[in-house]
Every structure is written in structure tokens, then in C-alpha cells.
Design a protein around this motif. Structure first.
Motif, PDB file in Angstrom:
ATOM      1  N   GLY A   1     -17.530  20.808 -17.532  1.00 28.33           N
ATOM      2  CA  GLY A   1     -16.485  20.970 -16.502  1.00 28.33           C
ATOM      3  C   GLY A   1     -15.417  21.949 -16.972  1.00 28.33           C
ATOM      4  N   GLY A   2     -15.006  21.817 -18.227  1.00 27.76           N
ATOM      5  CA  GLY A   2     -13.978  22.705 -18.792  1.00 27.76           C
ATOM      6  C   GLY A   2     -14.440  24.153 -18.782  1.00 27.76           C
TER       7      GLY A   2
ATOM      8  N   SER B   1     -14.977  30.251 -13.863  1.00 29.98           N
ATOM      9  CA  SER B   1     -14.538  30.497 -12.505  1.00 29.98           C
ATOM     10  C   SER B   1     -13.192  31.243 -12.471  1.00 29.98           C
ATOM     11  N   TRP B   2     -12.276  30.842 -13.333  1.00 28.16           N
ATOM     12  CA  TRP B   2     -10.960  31.484 -13.327  1.00 28.16           C
ATOM     13  C   TRP B   2     -11.005  32.914 -13.876  1.00 28.16           C
ATOM     14  N   ILE B   3     -11.880  33.151 -14.883  1.00 31.68           N
ATOM     15  CA  ILE B   3     -11.976  34.520 -15.420  1.00 31.68           C
ATOM     16  C   ILE B   3     -12.414  35.461 -14.304  1.00 31.68           C
ATOM     17  N   THR B   4     -13.426  35.038 -13.530  1.00 26.36           N
ATOM     18  CA  THR B   4     -13.932  35.922 -12.471  1.00 26.36           C
ATOM     19  C   THR B   4     -12.970  35.965 -11.273  1.00 26.36           C
TER      20      THR B   4
ATOM     21  N   LYS C   1      -3.945  40.120 -15.097  1.00 27.89           N
ATOM     22  CA  LYS C   1      -2.676  39.449 -15.406  1.00 27.89           C
ATOM     23  C   LYS C   1      -2.825  37.939 -15.243  1.00 27.89           C
ATOM     24  N   GLY C   2      -2.434  37.208 -16.245  1.00 32.41           N
ATOM     25  CA  GLY C   2      -2.452  35.742 -16.155  1.00 32.41           C
ATOM     26  C   GLY C   2      -3.795  35.125 -16.506  1.00 32.41           C
ATOM     27  N   MET C   3      -4.763  35.961 -16.921  1.00 28.49           N
ATOM     28  CA  MET C   3      -6.108  35.436 -17.176  1.00 28.49           C
ATOM     29  C   MET C   3      -6.135  34.395 -18.314  1.00 28.49           C
ATOM     30  N   THR C   4      -5.404  34.674 -19.393  1.00 26.13           N
ATOM     31  CA  THR C   4      -5.411  33.748 -20.533  1.00 26.13           C
ATOM     32  C   THR C   4      -4.807  32.401 -20.139  1.00 26.13           C
ATOM     33  N   LEU C   5      -3.679  32.478 -19.431  1.00 29.26           N
ATOM     34  CA  LEU C   5      -3.009  31.238 -19.026  1.00 29.26           C
ATOM     35  C   LEU C   5      -3.864  30.460 -18.014  1.00 29.26           C
ATOM     36  N   ASN C   6      -4.466  31.181 -17.077  1.00 29.30           N
ATOM     37  CA  ASN C   6      -5.338  30.543 -16.085  1.00 29.30           C
ATOM     38  C   ASN C   6      -6.488  29.822 -16.787  1.00 29.30           C
ATOM     39  N   SER C   7      -7.076  30.477 -17.792  1.00 34.08           N
ATOM     40  CA  SER C   7      -8.232  29.892 -18.486  1.00 34.08           C
ATOM     41  C   SER C   7      -7.812  28.693 -19.322  1.00 34.08           C
TER      42      SER C   7
ATOM     43  N   ASN D   1     -10.336  21.073 -15.170  1.00 35.22           N
ATOM     44  CA  ASN D   1     -11.677  20.937 -14.605  1.00 35.22           C
ATOM     45  C   ASN D   1     -12.557  19.965 -15.384  1.00 35.22           C
ATOM     46  N   ALA D   2     -12.238  19.743 -16.662  1.00 37.76           N
ATOM     47  CA  ALA D   2     -12.930  18.688 -17.414  1.00 37.76           C
ATOM     48  C   ALA D   2     -12.627  17.347 -16.720  1.00 37.76           C
ATOM     49  N   ALA D   3     -11.355  17.118 -16.427  1.00 39.23           N
ATOM     50  CA  ALA D   3     -10.954  15.859 -15.764  1.00 39.23           C
ATOM     51  C   ALA D   3     -11.510  15.786 -14.344  1.00 39.23           C
ATOM     52  N   THR D   4     -11.546  16.913 -13.642  1.00 46.81           N
ATOM     53  CA  THR D   4     -12.051  16.924 -12.260  1.00 46.81           C
ATOM     54  C   THR D   4     -13.518  16.488 -12.229  1.00 46.81           C
ATOM     55  N   PHE D   5     -14.361  17.088 -13.090  1.00 46.45           N
ATOM     56  CA  PHE D   5     -15.789  16.750 -13.063  1.00 46.45           C
ATOM     57  C   PHE D   5     -16.053  15.340 -13.592  1.00 46.45           C
ATOM     58  N   LEU D   6     -15.230  14.886 -14.543  1.00 45.12           N
ATOM     59  CA  LEU D   6     -15.434  13.516 -15.028  1.00 45.12           C
ATOM     60  C   LEU D   6     -15.167  12.530 -13.888  1.00 45.12           C
TER      61      LEU D   6
END
Ligand SMILES: C[N+](C)(C)CCCC[C@H](N)C(=O)O
Length: 230
Positions: free
Chosen positions: A150-151, A157-160, A202-208, A215-220
Motif C-alpha cells: 500500500g505504501g 501513484s504520487w510520483i506519476t 515541485k513537491g514530489m518528495t513531500l508528496n511521496s 496509503n499503507a493505512a488505507t489498504f490495511l
């Protein structure tokens, strides 16, 4: 704070509900049968894109209000005016409706659809791919596998999604003080001309970094609820 929480609940239920039902329609296998008869990655991608497309439309007005409120920094700097332009989410929504019309609430929604449709296909394909890789055939993935898959699905997803995320936010802020951009393509071209290719990352590192735990918590929760309700 209660505003983003409420919108996250609504948007995730649309995303996961549409994804599961589209996959069910495409493969004619229920969630319980899926470990024995895994769906193809093409079907997972199509179901993810469908979920992404519909979630983008539900998310558009909530996301626009969030972006406007988060970017509301001027009043603190202007000593003369003590009142912020938007007093809260409801006031923000009604001001946009009054000043920019109903379409004002959907400004930037094209960029949001382009951000979310293919990248949510990538999201579910990454999740399923990693789960299958680390789970013995026919078994359910362990909680640790679900968390890690999930993570990484969130990160992929966020990188793309980041290039269209940048454009989406700029379009959403446009309209506040007149129109700066003629449309999405103009926004992309003028951002590129003024700031170079780096603007799209811009913001890619923070988004990731945010995407992994979220998303780990979302899929769990998703896997847990599916097993609970079968
Ligand atoms: C498609 N895009 C990358 C934008 C979102 C994908 C993950 C969705 C999740 N609710 C989150 O907020 O991380």
C-alpha cells in the motif's frame, strides 16, 4: 481539520467502491475468489482508472476549497485587514459560488481528472503486483505485506501524479484575482517557460513521503473491512 477528514472519507469510499465493483463487473469473480483466480493487470488498471475518474469529480470542489484555504496567507501580512477573505470551508464555497459561479468550484477539474485517472490505475496495479510477489499462491497477503504494498502503491501513484498536481493547484488558485491562465495548456506552457522543467516536479518528495504511511493505512483498512464483511 474536520473538512479534509470528511472529504477523505467520501472520496475514498467512492474510489474503493467504484474500483471493486468495476473489477467485479470485468472479471465476474468476487473478492473472496480473487486469490484463487487473480484478475489480470489490464482489468485491475481499467478498474483503477474508472475509480480515479469518478473520485476526481467528487473530489474537485473539496480539493479546490482546501487549496484556496491553504493558500490564504495574505491577511496575516496585511496589518490593515484583519479579516481573512474566506472564514472557513462553507464561507469559501458560498463566496466562490457568488463570485465565480458554480463552474468556479470545478476550476482545475480537467487537470485533476488527468492527475487521478491513469495514476490510480498505476496505484492498484502496484499494490496487487507487490502483494502477489510476496504472498504464497492462493493465500491472503499478511498485514506487513499489505502495509508495504500500500505504501509503495501510494508513492508510485504520487510520483506519476505530481506534474498534473502542480498544474491543478495553479488552475485552482487562478480566478481568485482575475484570470492569469487561458486554460490548462496555457498554464502548463507558461509555467514551463517561466520556471523550466523542474516546475512539474515541485513537491514530489513531500508528496511521496506523505503517501507511504497514508496509503499503507488505507489498504490495511480496506483489506480488513473486506474480510470482516464477507
Ligand atoms: C492519484 N493520486 C496520486 C493523486 C492519489 C493517489 C492516492 C490516494 C490517497 N487518498 C492519497 O491521498 O494519497
Amino acid at each position: 481539520m474536520s473538512f479534509p477528514i470528511a472529504s477523505v472519507a467520501l472520496v475514498n469510499s467512492v474510489l474503493f467502491g467504484v474500483y471493486s465493483n468495476t473489477l467485479l463487473a470485468l472479471t465476474a469473480t468476487s473478492h473472496q475468489e480473487r486469490r484463487a483466480q487473480p484478475p489480470s493487470y489490464t482489468n485491475i488498471f481499467i478498474a483503477g482508472c474508472t475509480g480515479g475518474l469518478l473520485q476526481a469529480y467528487c473530489l474537485a470542489p473539496f480539493d479546490l476549497i482546501k487549496v484556496r484555504l491553504q493558500n490564504q496567507t495574505e491577511p496575516r501580512m496585511q496589518i490593515a485587514s484583519s479579516m481573512p477573505r474566506y472564514r472557513g470551508p462553507v464561507h469559501c464555497a458560498s463566496s466562490i459560488l457568488r463570485e465565480e459561479g458554480p463552474q468556479g468550484l470545478f476550476r482545475g477539474s480537467w487537470a485533476l481528472v488527468l492527475r487521478d485517472t491513469p495514476t490510480l490505475g498505476i496505484y492498484f496495479v502496484t499494490y496487487e503486483g507487490l502483494c502477489r510477489q510476496y504472498t504464497p499462491e492462493g493465500q491472503n497477503p499478511s498485514s506487513a505485506t499489505v502495509l508495504v504494498a500500500g505504501g509503495f502503491a501510494g508513492i508510485a501513484s504520487w510520483i506519476t501524479a505530481t506534474p498534473f498536481d502542480v498544474i491543478k493547484s495553479r488552475m485552482q488558485m487562478d480566478g481568485l484575482k482575475g484570470r492569469k491562465y487561458g486554460g490548462m495548456l496555457d498554464c502548463m506552457a507558461s509555467s514551463f517557460r517561466q520556471e523550466g522543467i523542474g516546475v512539474f516536479f515541485k513537491g514530489m518528495t513531500l508528496n511521496s513521503a506523505r503517501a507511504f504511511p497514508v496509503n499503507a493505512a488505507t489498504f490495511l483498512s480496506y483489506e480488513y473491512l473486506l474480510r470482516l464483511w464477507r
